[in-house]
Structures are given as structure tokens and as C-alpha cells.
Scaffold this motif. Structure first.
Motif, PDB file in Angstrom:
ATOM      1  N   VAL A 137     115.801  49.441 -31.157  1.00 37.50           N
ATOM      2  CA  VAL A 137     115.616  49.436 -29.700  1.00 37.50           C
ATOM      3  C   VAL A 137     115.228  48.035 -29.226  1.00 37.50           C
ATOM      4  N   ALA A 138     114.329  47.370 -29.978  1.00 36.03           N
ATOM      5  CA  ALA A 138     113.917  46.007 -29.598  1.00 36.03           C
ATOM      6  C   ALA A 138     115.103  45.049 -29.658  1.00 36.03           C
ATOM      7  N   GLU A 139     115.948  45.178 -30.685  1.00 36.47           N
ATOM      8  CA  GLU A 139     117.130  44.321 -30.785  1.00 36.47           C
ATOM      9  C   GLU A 139     118.070  44.555 -29.607  1.00 36.47           C
ATOM     10  N   ARG A 140     118.223  45.832 -29.240  1.00 34.18           N
ATOM     11  CA  ARG A 140     119.086  46.161 -28.105  1.00 34.18           C
ATOM     12  C   ARG A 140     118.531  45.559 -26.821  1.00 34.18           C
ATOM     13  N   ARG A 141     117.226  45.657 -26.630  1.00 36.97           N
ATOM     14  CA  ARG A 141     116.604  45.090 -25.429  1.00 36.97           C
ATOM     15  C   ARG A 141     116.748  43.572 -25.399  1.00 36.97           C
ATOM     16  N   ARG A 142     116.566  42.940 -26.556  1.00 38.15           N
ATOM     17  CA  ARG A 142     116.729  41.482 -26.603  1.00 38.15           C
ATOM     18  C   ARG A 142     118.166  41.092 -26.270  1.00 38.15           C
ATOM     19  N   GLY A 143     119.122  41.879 -26.777  1.00 32.64           N
ATOM     20  CA  GLY A 143     120.517  41.600 -26.467  1.00 32.64           C
ATOM     21  C   GLY A 143     120.806  41.746 -24.987  1.00 32.64           C
ATOM     22  N   GLU A 144     120.261  42.808 -24.365  1.00 31.67           N
ATOM     23  CA  GLU A 144     120.459  42.999 -22.927  1.00 31.67           C
ATOM     24  C   GLU A 144     119.810  41.882 -22.127  1.00 31.67           C
ATOM     25  N   GLN A 145     118.616  41.470 -22.572  1.00 40.50           N
ATOM     26  CA  GLN A 145     117.919  40.391 -21.868  1.00 40.50           C
ATOM     27  C   GLN A 145     118.690  39.080 -21.995  1.00 40.50           C
ATOM     28  N   ALA A 146     119.229  38.822 -23.205  1.00 41.46           N
ATOM     29  CA  ALA A 146     120.016  37.600 -23.397  1.00 41.46           C
ATOM     30  C   ALA A 146     121.274  37.628 -22.544  1.00 41.46           C
ATOM     31  N   ALA A 147     121.921  38.812 -22.460  1.00 40.38           N
ATOM     32  CA  ALA A 147     123.126  38.934 -21.636  1.00 40.38           C
ATOM     33  C   ALA A 147     122.800  38.722 -20.160  1.00 40.38           C
ATOM     34  N   ALA A 148     121.649  39.294 -19.717  1.00 37.88           N
ATOM     35  CA  ALA A 148     121.249  39.113 -18.322  1.00 37.88           C
ATOM     36  C   ALA A 148     120.936  37.651 -18.030  1.00 37.88           C
ATOM     37  N   THR A 149     120.271  36.985 -18.992  1.00 36.76           N
ATOM     38  CA  THR A 149     119.963  35.564 -18.818  1.00 36.76           C
ATOM     39  C   THR A 149     121.238  34.741 -18.748  1.00 36.76           C
ATOM     40  N   GLN A 150     122.189  35.078 -19.626  1.00 43.12           N
ATOM     41  CA  GLN A 150     123.459  34.348 -19.627  1.00 43.12           C
ATOM     42  C   GLN A 150     124.203  34.562 -18.318  1.00 43.12           C
ATOM     43  N   THR A 151     124.190  35.820 -17.809  1.00 43.71           N
ATOM     44  CA  THR A 151     124.860  36.100 -16.543  1.00 43.71           C
ATOM     45  C   THR A 151     124.215  35.327 -15.397  1.00 43.71           C
TER      46      THR A 151
END
Length: 417
Positions: A197-211
Motif C-alpha cells: 500500500v505504501a509503495e502504491r501511495r508513493r507511486g501515486e504521489q510521484a505521478a501527481a508530482t510529475q503531472t
């Protein structure tokens, strides 16, 4: 301390009753019943081994869990894990976590019923026992554990019920211990889910930051383009006004009035603030009026924008880009000039804004680089997502028609969203 004492006492009493039962049976056997010392010695050894095994279980559970309460000492462990994803994703996570366990065997995964069953080999926590099969704690019961995980869907989350227990029947818990192996399995699966779950959240956060970064870069590029275009237009307009002051002061004053109107609508806006179709139309018309003074009768402008649509939110400079394209690539290359039409209509929750001309059309010599239209599409994507679009088609009988489509109630949706 008291829980540990009563745990050892409970197992000791259970085995003591079993020893008494065996002793009673022994005493009723012909001949053997006359000799009591073998059963007495066997009973004493059995009780010593049982107490030693129970204490070993206590120490290992204390080492793993850091405490020895009723839940930690139990052979059968139950966990309720809430996973903040829909049931299918939660099932994938629990299935992967179970399959990663050491000594995992016979995994049965049923995605339709959202259940996972598995067998887990029990490790020899302290190596091979010196007494082997003579150890009373190994006399009955199967030296394996089993796992059952069930996912219960709930809105956009999945609730996982996890059960880790010995493969032997429940009554065997009065006599046997699992050396904390089921506690270990339950904790390991829970940690694995938390990690995923933490990895998934980090991935979503990284994607949001990139966007967000991409959006900032796009806005910066658009601002740079805007800064490059406006000085060029201002220079030409002021130069034309300077010439007109000598030959036709009235027209020079009219041109400067339209320039003021154009600049008034070009003032910078706060971040994410949208303009309106009405304000963008006034800017575009001021721009076209300036060009009409410069081009004379070569340019004709027709507008058809209902009053009730002029409050429609619209990113700034978007309509202006389409108008500039129509002039630069459609009409200016033609000796005879032509017409520009600006039209807006509402239909089924969307507003379509069209800028059309009867100029050169898709002529490779005048079509330009396409940067302006590319920027319009990118801004529509950033602001409206899939709800905004740009269509560019050939106009009949000549020229090009570019249509921007935006949601009619976007501002209300954004405020309530």
C-alpha cells in the motif's frame, strides 16, 4: 506474568489429565498393571517435556511479539486488515503477500469469491528436536499451518479477514503449541500488505508530482509564447498608429482605442483563474478591429455569440490563438483578404466555440508549425481533462474551421468538486 503462568498451567493440567487417563488404562491391563514404575517414569518425563515446551513457546512469542498476552500466545491468529483500494486490487495484494511467505504450499486462489487458501510448512525453530518422535508435543497434530484470507468489498475499499492457524483440529490447542509460527505468518502478511500500500501511495504521489511539474512547464511555455507574440503585435500596431497620426488622426485614435481595449483584457490573471468567453471575445474583436484598420476592406468580421453564453469559463488567449491563426495563415497570404466568423452554440451540456475563415485552407506554405494549436490542445487537457477538445477541419468552400468544445457548467462542477 499471570497470563504466562496460567498458559503453562492450562497445558500442564491438560497433559496431566491425559497422563492419569493412560495410567488408569495401564493399571487395568492384565500383568502390566502390577508394574507401576514404567508409567510413573513415562508420566514424569512427559510432564517435564510438556512444561519445557510450553515455556519455550512463551519465550519465543515474547521474543517475536515483545509481549505475552492471550492473543499473542494463541495458536490461532485472526487479523482484520483494511486496504484502501477496491476489492480486486485488495485481493491481488493479499494473494501476492501470501505467496511470498517462506515454505508456502498448495495455494488455492479464487478471484471470483475473493478467497485465498494455503498451507505453510512449519519451520524447525530450534533445529531437529533431540527426542524426535518421542517428544510428546509432536505425538499428534500435523506439523503444518494453514491460511485463509477473505476479501469483503466495501465501497472503494477491501476489508481482508485473515486467519492463520495450525492444520490440526482446535481441541489440539489444549495440548500443543505452535512456537509462535502463526503469529509470525499473520504479522508477515500484514507487513507485506502495508508495504505494498505504501509503495502504491508513493507511486501515486510521484505521478501527481510529475503531472504538476508537467503542468507548470506547459504553463511556462505558454507564458513564454505569449510574451513573444504580444510585443510583435504591439510593435506593428504602434508603428501603424504613428503613420496614421500624420495622414488620418481619427483612424489613429480609433486604432489606439482598440489597442487599449485589447491590452485591458490581456492583463495577467491569478494562477488557475479562468477568463470568460465574453472577455475573450472582446479581446479578439479589439484585435480584429485593429487589423481592419490596417487591412481595410480586405477583412470582414462576423460574430454570432449569444449573450447567455458569454459567461462561459474559458482559458485566456485560447480564442485569440484561433483568431490569429485564421488571419496569419488564412487571410493575410491572400491578396483579396476574406472573412472571419466567430460563432458559439450550446448543446447537451457543452459549449462549442468556432472560429472559421475562407482563406487559404490547409496550404502547406501557410499552415505554419502548429505550435499554437498544440498549445490550445494541451491547455484544454490540463484544464478540462477529457471534457475539453479542439477540432480543426476544412471549411466549405474554402478556409479552415477550428472548434473548441468545453463543458458548459465547468465552473460549478469545480467549485462543488
Amino acid at each position: 506474568m499471570f497470563k504466562s503462568f496460567f498458559f503453562v498451567l492450562r497445558i500442564s493440567i491438560a497433559w496431566l489429565l491425559a497422563v492419569f487417563l493412560v495410567a488408569g488404562v495401564w493399571s487395568n491391563l492384565p500383568l502390566l498393571g502390577r508394574v507401576d514404575w514404567p508409567i510413573t517414569i513415562a508420566g514424569m518425563i512427559t510432564m517435564a517435556l510438556v512444561i519445557a515446551g510450553a515455556i519455550s513457546h512463551l519465550d519465543r512469542v515474547r521474543l517475536i511479539a515483545g509481549h505475552t498476552d492471550k492473543t499473542a500466545l494463541a495458536n490461532r491468529q485472526r487479523r482484520q486488515v483494511e486496504i484502501p483500494f477496491e476489492a480486486g486490487e485488495a485481493f491481488d495484494m493479499i494473494d501476492a503477500a501470501i505467496r511470498e511467505l517462506p515454505r508456502i504450499q498448495q495455494v488455492e486462489s479464487a478471484r471470483d469469491s475473493l478467497q485465498v487458501r494455503a498451507k505453510v510448512g512449519r519451520p524447525q525453530t530450534y533445529g531437529e528436536h533431540p527426542l524426535g518422535r518421542w517428544n510428546p508435543l509432536l505425538w499428534f497434530g500435523i506439523p503444518r499451518n494453514q491460511i485463509l484470507a477473505t476479501v469483503t468489498p466495501s465501497h472503494d475499499t477491501g476489508s481482508v479477514t485473515l486467519i492463520c492457524e495450525p492444520e490440526s483440529p482446535a481441541w489440539s490447542d489444549w495440548f500443543l503449541v505452535d512456537d509462535g509460527t502463526n503469529f509470525e505468518n499473520a504479522e508477515a502478511i500484514t507487513r507485506a500488505i502495508s508495504r505494498r500500500v505504501a509503495e502504491r501511495r508513493r507511486g501515486e504521489q510521484a505521478a501527481a508530482t510529475q503531472t504538476a511539474t508537467e503542468k507548470e512547464l506547459t504553463v511556462a511555455k505558454l507564458s513564454l509564447l505569449h510574451a513573444q507574440v504580444e510585443p510583435h503585435f504591439l510593435y506593428n500596431t504602434l508603428a501603424s498608429a504613428q503613420l496614421l497620426t500624420r495622414s488620418d488622426p481619427a483612424r489613429a485614435e480609433e486604432m489606439l482605442g482598440h489597442l487599449i481595449q485589447y491590452l485591458r483584457h490581456s492583463l495577467p490573471r491569478t494562477q488557475d483563474e479562468l477568463s470568460t468567453l465574453g472577455a475573450e471575445l472582446e479581446r479578439a474583436l479589439a484585435y480584429l478591429e485593429i487589423l481592419k484598420i490596417r487591412m481595410g476592406p480586405r477583412l470582414s468580421v462576423q460574430t454570432d455569440v449569444p449573450e447567455n453564453l458569454r459567461a462561459t469559463p474559458l482559458p485566456s488567449m485560447m480564442l485569440q490563438t484561433l483568431v490569429e491563426n485564421a488571419i496569419k495563415h488564412g487571410l493575410e497570404p491572400r491578396t483579396g483578404g476574406g472573412n472571419v466568423w466567430i460563432r458559439a452554440r450550446r448543446n447537451e451540456g457543452v459549449v462549442a466555440i468556432t472560429v472559421a475563415d475562407d482563406g487559404e485552407g490547409f496550404n502547406t506554405k501557410t499552415s505554419g508549425t502548429g505550435i499554437g494549436l498544440k498549445n490550445v490542445r494541451e491547455r484544454l487537457r490540463l484544464v478540462y481533462g477529457a471534457q475539453g477538445s479542439l477540432a480543426v477541419v476544412a471549411n466549405f468552400p474554402a478556409g479552415v474551421a477550428a472548434t473548441i468544445t468545453v463543458p458548459a457548467d465547468f465552473e460549478q462542477e469545480r467549485r462543488h468538486g
